[in-house]
Motif scaffolding. Structure first.
Motif, PDB file in Angstrom:
ATOM      1  N   GLU A 165      21.682  62.647 -52.105  1.00 18.49           N
ATOM      2  CA  GLU A 165      21.889  63.195 -50.565  1.00 18.49           C
ATOM      3  C   GLU A 165      20.841  63.129 -49.848  1.00 18.49           C
ATOM      4  N   SER A 166      19.496  62.790 -50.282  1.00 21.09           N
ATOM      5  CA  SER A 166      18.371  62.680 -49.322  1.00 21.09           C
ATOM      6  C   SER A 166      18.396  61.233 -48.422  1.00 21.09           C
ATOM      7  N   TYR A 167      17.845  61.408 -47.308  1.00 21.49           N
ATOM      8  CA  TYR A 167      17.829  60.242 -46.157  1.00 21.49           C
ATOM      9  C   TYR A 167      16.552  59.375 -46.489  1.00 21.49           C
ATOM     10  N   ILE A 168      17.002  58.122 -46.708  1.00 22.31           N
ATOM     11  CA  ILE A 168      15.487  57.315 -46.700  1.00 22.31           C
ATOM     12  C   ILE A 168      14.965  56.909 -45.320  1.00 22.31           C
ATOM     13  N   PHE A 169      15.932  56.895 -44.218  1.00 23.58           N
ATOM     14  CA  PHE A 169      15.501  56.864 -43.014  1.00 23.58           C
ATOM     15  C   PHE A 169      16.717  57.068 -42.037  1.00 23.58           C
ATOM     16  N   LYS A 170      16.572  57.532 -40.943  1.00 27.47           N
ATOM     17  CA  LYS A 170      17.534  58.011 -39.914  1.00 27.47           C
ATOM     18  C   LYS A 170      17.751  56.925 -38.604  1.00 27.47           C
ATOM     19  N   GLN A 171      18.726  56.872 -38.100  1.00 31.15           N
ATOM     20  CA  GLN A 171      19.025  55.969 -36.979  1.00 31.15           C
ATOM     21  C   GLN A 171      18.044  56.453 -35.969  1.00 31.15           C
ATOM     22  N   GLY A 172      17.513  55.524 -35.407  1.00 32.60           N
ATOM     23  CA  GLY A 172      16.624  55.642 -34.186  1.00 32.60           C
ATOM     24  C   GLY A 172      15.033  55.915 -34.604  1.00 32.60           C
ATOM     25  N   GLY A 173      15.041  56.033 -35.950  1.00 33.90           N
ATOM     26  CA  GLY A 173      13.405  56.247 -36.411  1.00 33.90           C
ATOM     27  C   GLY A 173      12.577  54.772 -36.384  1.00 33.90           C
ATOM     28  N   ILE A 174      11.444  55.040 -36.615  1.00 30.61           N
ATOM     29  CA  ILE A 174      10.581  53.656 -36.522  1.00 30.61           C
ATOM     30  C   ILE A 174      10.646  53.157 -37.928  1.00 30.61           C
ATOM     31  N   GLY A 175      10.775  51.770 -38.057  1.00 26.07           N
ATOM     32  CA  GLY A 175      10.778  51.045 -39.396  1.00 26.07           C
ATOM     33  C   GLY A 175       9.334  50.681 -39.828  1.00 26.07           C
ATOM     34  N   CYS A 176       9.001  51.407 -41.175  1.00 27.84           N
ATOM     35  CA  CYS A 176       7.853  50.889 -41.545  1.00 27.84           C
ATOM     36  C   CYS A 176       7.962  50.405 -42.993  1.00 27.84           C
ATOM     37  N   TYR A 177       9.186  50.104 -43.594  1.00 25.83           N
ATOM     38  CA  TYR A 177       9.368  49.929 -44.957  1.00 25.83           C
ATOM     39  C   TYR A 177      10.520  48.961 -45.123  1.00 25.83           C
ATOM     40  N   PHE A 178      10.202  47.866 -46.141  1.00 24.22           N
ATOM     41  CA  PHE A 178      11.187  47.288 -46.617  1.00 24.22           C
ATOM     42  C   PHE A 178      11.782  47.760 -48.135  1.00 24.22           C
ATOM     43  N   TYR A 179      13.085  47.600 -48.089  1.00 24.72           N
ATOM     44  CA  TYR A 179      13.492  48.423 -49.524  1.00 24.72           C
ATOM     45  C   TYR A 179      14.541  47.420 -50.301  1.00 24.72           C
ATOM     46  N   ILE A 180      14.113  47.619 -51.803  1.00 19.48           N
ATOM     47  CA  ILE A 180      15.079  46.889 -52.640  1.00 19.48           C
ATOM     48  C   ILE A 180      15.667  47.997 -53.776  1.00 19.48           C
ATOM     49  N   LEU A 181      16.756  48.164 -53.864  1.00 17.67           N
ATOM     50  CA  LEU A 181      17.340  49.205 -54.604  1.00 17.67           C
ATOM     51  C   LEU A 181      17.149  48.749 -56.216  1.00 17.67           C
ATOM     52  N   LYS A 182      16.591  49.465 -57.017  1.00 17.22           N
ATOM     53  CA  LYS A 182      16.509  49.460 -58.164  1.00 17.22           C
ATOM     54  C   LYS A 182      17.402  50.113 -59.119  1.00 17.22           C
ATOM     55  N   LYS A 183      17.818  51.301 -58.873  1.00 19.12           N
ATOM     56  CA  LYS A 183      18.679  52.031 -59.474  1.00 19.12           C
ATOM     57  C   LYS A 183      19.451  53.018 -58.601  1.00 19.12           C
ATOM     58  N   GLY A 184      20.748  53.028 -58.712  1.00 20.69           N
ATOM     59  CA  GLY A 184      21.507  54.175 -57.912  1.00 20.69           C
ATOM     60  C   GLY A 184      22.428  53.412 -56.971  1.00 20.69           C
ATOM     61  N   LYS A 185      22.758  54.259 -55.772  1.00 15.49           N
ATOM     62  CA  LYS A 185      23.621  53.775 -54.886  1.00 15.49           C
ATOM     63  C   LYS A 185      23.496  54.586 -53.403  1.00 15.49           C
ATOM     64  N   ILE A 186      23.296  53.531 -52.442  1.00 14.14           N
ATOM     65  CA  ILE A 186      23.048  53.982 -51.217  1.00 14.14           C
ATOM     66  C   ILE A 186      24.101  53.830 -50.156  1.00 14.14           C
ATOM     67  N   GLU A 187      24.281  54.568 -49.001  1.00 18.17           N
ATOM     68  CA  GLU A 187      25.134  54.427 -48.075  1.00 18.17           C
ATOM     69  C   GLU A 187      24.431  54.362 -46.663  1.00 18.17           C
ATOM     70  N   THR A 188      24.677  53.152 -46.028  1.00 18.60           N
ATOM     71  CA  THR A 188      24.083  53.051 -44.519  1.00 18.60           C
ATOM     72  C   THR A 188      25.186  53.283 -43.532  1.00 18.60           C
ATOM     73  N   PHE A 189      25.005  54.251 -42.558  1.00 13.77           N
ATOM     74  CA  PHE A 189      25.947  54.068 -41.567  1.00 13.77           C
ATOM     75  C   PHE A 189      25.455  54.750 -40.194  1.00 13.77           C
ATOM     76  N   SER A 190      26.059  54.296 -39.273  1.00 13.07           N
ATOM     77  CA  SER A 190      25.725  54.604 -37.883  1.00 13.07           C
ATOM     78  C   SER A 190      26.533  55.957 -37.473  1.00 13.07           C
ATOM     79  N   SER A 191      25.631  56.668 -36.514  1.00 13.82           N
ATOM     80  CA  SER A 191      25.883  58.022 -36.001  1.00 13.82           C
ATOM     81  C   SER A 191      26.717  58.053 -35.359  1.00 13.82           C
ATOM     82  N   ASN A 192      27.288  56.665 -34.559  1.00 15.59           N
ATOM     83  CA  ASN A 192      28.245  56.564 -33.317  1.00 15.59           C
ATOM     84  C   ASN A 192      29.651  56.471 -33.973  1.00 15.59           C
TER      85      ASN A 192
END
Length: 207
Positions: A7-34
Motif C-alpha cells: 500500500e506504500s507509494y513508490i512515487f506519485k504523479q507530478g513528482g520529480i523522477g530520480c530513480y529507475f526501478y526493476i521489480l524483484k519481488k511483489g506486485k505494483i500498480e501504476t495509475f493516473s489520478s485523472n
C-alpha cells in the motif's frame, strides 16, 4: 535493493523522477489520478524511465499491491548507461553503413548524420516487409537474417546481411515492384525518402 511495504507509494504523479526501478519481488500498480487507467507491474519488469529520459514529471502514481523488493538505479547512473548504449549503437550503425556499396558516394559527415536517422525494424519469418504495388517511402538494408524477393509468388532472389532493397522505387518515384518477405527472423534498417532529401538535398537520387 529496496524494500517497500504493501500500500506504500513508490512515487506519485507530478513528482520529480530520480530513480529507475526493476521489480524483484511483489506486485505494483501504476495509475493516473485523472482516469485511473492502471497497469500491473510484475516480477522482472521495469518502470520509471520516461521521466528520466525526458526530464519530465512522473506521469502516473506507482503503488505496491504487496510487500515489494525493487532494484533501484539513480538517475545519473541510468543516464550513463543509456548514453553508453546509444554510443555503442551509433558505432555499430556507422560500421554497418560504411560497408554498404550503395552508400559509398556519401561523405563521412553525411554518413554520421545518416547513422542517427536509421530506423531499425524486426520481422518474423514469413512476414511481409513490402508488398507489390505499395507506395515507396524508404529503402531497406538487411542487418540480420535473410529475405526473399518474390514476383507473382515466385522467388526471384534471396538477400542477406548487407544487401539492400526498395531503392529502385524511391529513385524513380514508383510503387513497389516486388513482394519482399522475411525468409528467417530478420532485422532491417530503413532510410526514408525524407531523410535522404534532408541529408543530401534534392539531388539525392543522383548521389
Amino acid at each position: 535493493l529496496c524494500y517497500v511495504k504493501e500500500e506504500s507509494y513508490i512515487f506519485k504523479q507530478g513528482g520529480i523522477g530520480c530513480y529507475f526501478y526493476i521489480l524483484k519481488k511483489g506486485k505494483i500498480e501504476t495509475f493516473s489520478s485523472n482516469d485511473r487507467a492502471s497497469r500491473i507491474i510484475n516480477v522482472g519488469e521495469s518502470f520509471g524511465e520516461i521521466a528520466l529520459l525526458h526530464g519530465a514529471p512522473r506521469l502516473t502514481n506507482a503503488r505496491c499491491l504487496t510487500d515489494c523488493y525493487l532494484w533501484v538505479l539513480e538517475r545519473k547512473n541510468f543516464k550513463k548507461i543509456v548514453d553508453h548504449i546509444t554510443k555503442m549503437n551509433f558505432e555499430e550503425s556507422k560500421n554497418f553503413v560504411e560497408s554498404i556499396p550503395i552508400l559509398a558516394n556519401i561523405d563521412h559527415a553525411q554518413k554520421a548524420v545518416l547513422c542517427s536517422s536509421l530506423y531499425k525494424e524486426s520481422f518474423d519469418e514469413g512476414n511481409y516487409i513490402v508488398k507489390k504495388g505499395e507506395e515507396a517511402h524508404c529503402l531497406y538494408i538487411v542487418k540480420e537474417g535473410e529475405v526473399n524477393c518474390s514476383l507473382n509468388g515466385k522467388i526471384v532472389r534471396t538477400l542477406k546481411k548487407g544487401d539492400n532493397f526498395g531503392e529502385r522505387s524511391i529513385l524513380v518515384d514508383s510503387t513497389r515492384s516486388l513482394d519482399v518477405i522475411a525468409k528467417t527472423n530478420c532485422v532491417c534498417y530503413s532510410i526514408s525518402t525524407n531523410t535522404l532529401k534532408t541529408m543530401l538535398g534534392d539531388n539525392f537520387r543522383t548521389l
